[in-house]
Design a protein around this motif. Structure first.
Motif, PDB file in Angstrom:
ATOM      1  N   GLY A 212      -9.160 -13.985  -1.605  1.00 13.00           N
ATOM      2  CA  GLY A 212      -7.994 -14.287  -2.288  1.00 13.00           C
ATOM      3  C   GLY A 212      -7.794 -15.697  -2.345  1.00 13.00           C
ATOM      4  O   GLY A 212      -8.271 -16.445  -1.767  1.00 13.00           O
TER       5      GLY A 212
ATOM      6  N   THR B 154      -4.367  -3.877  -2.339  1.00 11.34           N
ATOM      7  CA  THR B 154      -4.886  -4.296  -3.542  1.00 11.34           C
ATOM      8  C   THR B 154      -5.824  -5.690  -3.554  1.00 11.34           C
ATOM      9  O   THR B 154      -6.107  -6.144  -4.488  1.00 11.34           O
ATOM     10  N   GLY B 155      -5.679  -6.250  -2.280  1.00 11.04           N
ATOM     11  CA  GLY B 155      -6.229  -7.557  -2.232  1.00 11.04           C
ATOM     12  C   GLY B 155      -7.673  -7.500  -1.829  1.00 11.04           C
ATOM     13  O   GLY B 155      -8.552  -6.367  -2.167  1.00 11.04           O
ATOM     14  N   SER B 156      -8.512  -8.556  -1.627  1.00 12.97           N
ATOM     15  CA  SER B 156     -10.116  -8.536  -1.484  1.00 12.97           C
ATOM     16  C   SER B 156     -10.414  -7.929  -0.043  1.00 12.97           C
ATOM     17  O   SER B 156     -11.193  -7.056  -0.375  1.00 12.97           O
ATOM     18  N   ILE B 157      -9.760  -7.968   0.855  1.00 16.43           N
ATOM     19  CA  ILE B 157      -9.967  -7.294   2.072  1.00 16.43           C
ATOM     20  C   ILE B 157      -9.593  -5.698   2.000  1.00 16.43           C
ATOM     21  O   ILE B 157     -10.336  -4.854   2.283  1.00 16.43           O
TER      22      ILE B 157
ATOM     23  N   GLY C 108       1.916  -5.943  -2.544  1.00 12.09           N
ATOM     24  CA  GLY C 108       2.605  -6.673  -3.069  1.00 12.09           C
ATOM     25  C   GLY C 108       3.188  -6.363  -4.316  1.00 12.09           C
ATOM     26  O   GLY C 108       4.442  -5.767  -4.232  1.00 12.09           O
ATOM     27  N   SER C 109       2.622  -6.558  -5.486  1.00 14.96           N
ATOM     28  CA  SER C 109       3.044  -6.280  -6.785  1.00 14.96           C
ATOM     29  C   SER C 109       2.291  -5.599  -7.784  1.00 14.96           C
ATOM     30  O   SER C 109       2.753  -5.302  -8.780  1.00 14.96           O
ATOM     31  N   ASN C 110       1.181  -5.410  -7.248  1.00 16.55           N
ATOM     32  CA  ASN C 110       0.084  -4.977  -8.188  1.00 16.55           C
ATOM     33  C   ASN C 110       0.337  -3.435  -8.361  1.00 16.55           C
ATOM     34  O   ASN C 110      -0.429  -2.585  -7.694  1.00 16.55           O
TER      35      ASN C 110
ATOM     36  N   GLU D  36      -2.960 -15.199  10.208  1.00 15.36           N
ATOM     37  CA  GLU D  36      -1.511 -16.188  10.006  1.00 15.36           C
ATOM     38  C   GLU D  36      -0.735 -15.364  11.115  1.00 15.36           C
ATOM     39  O   GLU D  36       0.106 -16.091  11.711  1.00 15.36           O
TER      40      GLU D  36
ATOM     41  N   ASP E 102     -11.704 -11.095  10.661  1.00 15.24           N
ATOM     42  CA  ASP E 102     -12.349 -12.380  10.111  1.00 15.24           C
ATOM     43  C   ASP E 102     -13.634 -12.737  10.752  1.00 15.24           C
ATOM     44  O   ASP E 102     -14.001 -12.066  11.855  1.00 15.24           O
TER      45      ASP E 102
HETATM   46  P1  NDP Z   1      -5.460 -11.329  -1.486  1.00 18.47           P
HETATM   47  O1  NDP Z   1      -4.666 -12.351  -1.868  1.00 18.47           O
HETATM   48  O2  NDP Z   1      -6.927 -10.945  -2.105  1.00 18.47           O
HETATM   49  O3  NDP Z   1      -4.594  -9.928  -1.159  1.00 18.47           O
HETATM   50  C1  NDP Z   1      -3.408 -10.030  -0.668  1.00 18.47           C
HETATM   51  C2  NDP Z   1      -3.090  -8.548  -0.574  1.00 18.47           C
HETATM   52  O4  NDP Z   1      -1.633  -8.562   0.132  1.00 18.47           O
HETATM   53  C3  NDP Z   1      -2.775  -8.013  -1.783  1.00 18.47           C
HETATM   54  O5  NDP Z   1      -2.602  -6.388  -1.654  1.00 18.47           O
HETATM   55  C4  NDP Z   1      -1.239  -8.047  -2.238  1.00 18.47           C
HETATM   56  O6  NDP Z   1      -0.679  -7.351  -3.110  1.00 18.47           O
HETATM   57  C5  NDP Z   1      -0.652  -7.991  -0.511  1.00 18.47           C
HETATM   58  N1  NDP Z   1       0.439  -8.606  -0.628  1.00 18.47           N
HETATM   59  C6  NDP Z   1       0.681 -10.166  -0.658  1.00 18.47           C
HETATM   60  N2  NDP Z   1       2.031 -10.412  -0.174  1.00 18.47           N
HETATM   61  C7  NDP Z   1       2.806  -9.160   0.120  1.00 18.47           C
HETATM   62  C8  NDP Z   1       3.806  -8.919   0.953  1.00 18.47           C
HETATM   63  N3  NDP Z   1       4.800  -9.759   0.886  1.00 18.47           N
HETATM   64  N4  NDP Z   1       3.903  -7.560   1.270  1.00 18.47           N
HETATM   65  C9  NDP Z   1       3.101  -6.657   1.158  1.00 18.47           C
HETATM   66  N5  NDP Z   1       1.920  -6.894   0.569  1.00 18.47           N
HETATM   67  C10 NDP Z   1       1.549  -8.279   0.097  1.00 18.47           C
HETATM   68  O7  NDP Z   1      -5.819 -11.862   0.113  1.00 18.47           O
HETATM   69  P2  NDP Z   1      -7.024 -11.604   1.191  1.00 18.47           P
HETATM   70  O8  NDP Z   1      -7.624 -10.128   0.979  1.00 18.47           O
HETATM   71  O9  NDP Z   1      -8.155 -12.802   0.710  1.00 18.47           O
HETATM   72  O10 NDP Z   1      -6.562 -12.098   2.458  1.00 18.47           O
HETATM   73  C11 NDP Z   1      -5.666 -11.030   3.097  1.00 18.47           C
HETATM   74  C12 NDP Z   1      -5.724 -11.607   4.669  1.00 18.47           C
HETATM   75  O11 NDP Z   1      -6.796 -11.490   5.076  1.00 18.47           O
HETATM   76  C13 NDP Z   1      -5.155 -13.234   4.854  1.00 18.47           C
HETATM   77  O12 NDP Z   1      -4.420 -13.294   5.705  1.00 18.47           O
HETATM   78  C14 NDP Z   1      -6.496 -13.960   4.802  1.00 18.47           C
HETATM   79  O13 NDP Z   1      -6.532 -14.998   5.538  1.00 18.47           O
HETATM   80  C15 NDP Z   1      -7.288 -12.780   5.683  1.00 18.47           C
HETATM   81  N6  NDP Z   1      -8.869 -12.865   5.633  1.00 18.47           N
HETATM   82  C16 NDP Z   1      -9.238 -12.737   4.243  1.00 18.47           C
HETATM   83  C17 NDP Z   1     -10.736 -12.881   4.092  1.00 18.47           C
HETATM   84  C18 NDP Z   1     -11.503 -12.633   2.721  1.00 18.47           C
HETATM   85  O14 NDP Z   1     -12.707 -12.537   2.683  1.00 18.47           O
HETATM   86  N7  NDP Z   1     -10.638 -12.464   1.754  1.00 18.47           N
HETATM   87  C19 NDP Z   1     -11.514 -13.329   5.247  1.00 18.47           C
HETATM   88  C20 NDP Z   1     -10.611 -13.209   6.528  1.00 18.47           C
HETATM   89  C21 NDP Z   1      -9.711 -13.246   6.629  1.00 18.47           C
HETATM   90  P3  NDP Z   1      -0.836  -7.504  -4.734  1.00 18.47           P
HETATM   91  O15 NDP Z   1      -1.967  -7.322  -5.084  1.00 18.47           O
HETATM   92  O16 NDP Z   1       0.170  -6.559  -5.207  1.00 18.47           O
HETATM   93  O17 NDP Z   1      -0.295  -9.135  -4.807  1.00 18.47           O
END
Ligand code: NDP
Ligand code: MG
Length: 394
Positions: A212, A19-22, A45-47, A133, A157
């Motif tokens: 994110g 559900t996040g950016s990537i 995570g929670s979405n 990380e 990355d």
């Molecule tokens: P976001 O905050 O956009 O998304 C994080 C995702 O992880 C969401 O789906 C979130 O769920 C989920 N999540 C968070 N905590 C947990 C958990 N404890 N268990 C399971 N799922 C979890 O982050 P990004 O997509 O920006 O980044 C993700 C990773 O990619 C990071 O490590 C970042 O450093 C790396 N990265 C990101 C880039 C980018 O362009 N975005 C570029 C290069 C690396 P929910 O939505 O439900 O909270």
């Protein structure tokens, strides 16, 4: 370095952090490349709302919501669809080991990426690694595990994808320098004094990338670049002395490699994560894209400058952590996660993020040659120290 992709069946993917950016960009790529990829596992995570929507569209075998309070909602919404629904942190670790998973895209934030990545490598799964990380916390352990496993890591990355692309066909013994580019973030020209009044809104305005919240703040402090130096060390096996960060505000050159004869290879592109995600999921295959691509003539000037480590001391910290070894970087990561979260909640000043990290580093245990349990223990201890330290800065 690349693996043969000539397979007739789709590559089966587990997306951790869908559900996040990537995660959402990866799902766009999967939609655009019908038949090439298949989703086996989606974890969020929670979405719950977005996870449910994604599951209805992509029909994975497993859906995971880490937040237990949202479990019933996801289970009920997906009942009758032949999707197993789980909750809790351990569910991701079990799901990545499944027979119907070929590659795990690690796109959760922070320390939460470590445990499922370790389990996936032990199970011989390939990793498309966004969660840098994992390598910051436990690069030494991951390097060891990879030697004993058939699994491979494909970097997501953008900088590391660029380096990976520059290294195709090259002999590692000819590499003299990895040059990681950095946009410099929104505070590239601010003095330390001016940084004292930075707000959350200011820190979330990245000039070039949509990401994110946590990584956007890390980019502004240059902790993201510090982590990328550590990530490069473990991904490519190059000593820290040969890894340099250079500020390139246009974010067109995603990184470079210099070789023994003086040649420098670079990978260029617009700032868009689709290419590196696609390249990683394709195991290095050039998958045609219908998206906007780089027109070099649009960039009449590309500039470079060395980062100012007095204003951005996180870079110095990365080199310290790699030289010190052991659990130093694990402590830095934990303290940074706690400090950034406090800052985002309005409980810590921007300028004190760095101070919380160094104060935590002074007090946390340092364990040399750590095993998995040592990282778990140090991460827990460092978080608790950082939380205490933050009280003093409030
Ligand atoms: P976001 O905050 O956009 O998304 C994080 C995702 O992880 C969401 O789906 C979130 O769920 C989920 N999540 C968070 N905590 C947990 C958990 N404890 N268990 C399971 N799922 C979890 O982050 P990004 O997509 O920006 O980044 C993700 C990773 O990619 C990071 O490590 C970042 O450093 C790396 N990265 C990101 C880039 C980018 O362009 N975005 C570029 C290069 C690396 P929910 O939505 O439900 O909270
Ligand atoms: Mg990056």
């Amino acid at each position: 370095m690349t693996k043969d992709i000539i397979t007739s069946s789709p590559r089966r993917i587990a997306i951790l952090g869908s559900t996040g950016s990537i995660g959402t960009q990866a799902l766009d790529i999967i939609s655009e490349n019908n038949g090439r990829f298949q989703v086996s596992v989606l974890a969020a995570g929670s979405n719950a709302e977005l996870l449910i929507k994604q599951c209805k569209l992509f029909r994975p075998r497993v859906a995971i919501i880490a937040d237990k309070s949202r479990y019933a909602e996801v289970r009920d919404a997906l009942s009758g669809r032949d999707i197993e629904v789980y909750s809790g942190a351990d569910a991701m670790c079990c799901a990545v080991e499944r027979d119907d998973v070929d590659v795990v895209l690690t796109a959760t934030i922070g320390y939460s990426g470590l445990a499922p990545t370790v389990r996936a490598i032990k199970a011989g799964k390939d990793i498309a690694l966004a969660n840098k990380e994992t390598l910051v916390v436990a690069g030494e352990l991951i390097e060891r595990l990879l030697k004993e496993s058939k699994s491979k890591i494909y970097p997501v990355d953008s900088e590391h994808s660029a380096i990976y692309q520059c290294l195709v066909g090259e002999d590692m013994s000819n590499v003299t320098k990895l040059i990681i580019t950095a946009s410099g973030g929104p505070f590239r020209t601010l003095s330390r004094k001016e940084m004292t009044s930075v707000t959350v809104k200011d820190a979330l305005m990245h000039p070039n990338w949509q990401m994110g919240a946590k990584i956007t703040v890390d980019s502004s402090t240059m902790m993201n670049k510090a982590f990328e130096i550590i990530e490069a060390r473990w991904l490519f096996g190059v000593p820290v002395e040969k890894i340099e960060a250079v500020v390139h505000p246009q974010s067109i050159i995603h990184s470079m490699v210099q070789f023994a004869d003086g040649a420098v290879k670079a990978q260029l592109g617009i700032p868009d994560m689709h290419l590196p995600i696609c390249y990683a999921l394709g195991y290095g295959e050039r998958i045609p894209s219908s998206r906007r691509v780089l027109t070099v003539a649009d960039y009449a000037s590309m500039t470079f400058e060395m980062p100012d480590e007095e204003r951005f001391p996180c870079l110095t910290l990365a080199r310290y952590a790699l030289k010190a070894g052991g659990t130093a970087a694990c402590t830095i990561n934990a303290a940074n996660e706690v400090a950034v979260s406090s800052f985002l909640h309005g409980e810590l000043k921007y300028i004190d993020i760095f101070n919380v990290i160094t104060s935590t580093l002074e007090r946390a245990d340092m364990i040399m040659n750590p095993g998995y349990d040592d990282y778990v223990a140090v991460n827990t201890q460092a978080r608790s120290i950082a939380s205490e330290v933050i009280q003093k800065f409030r």
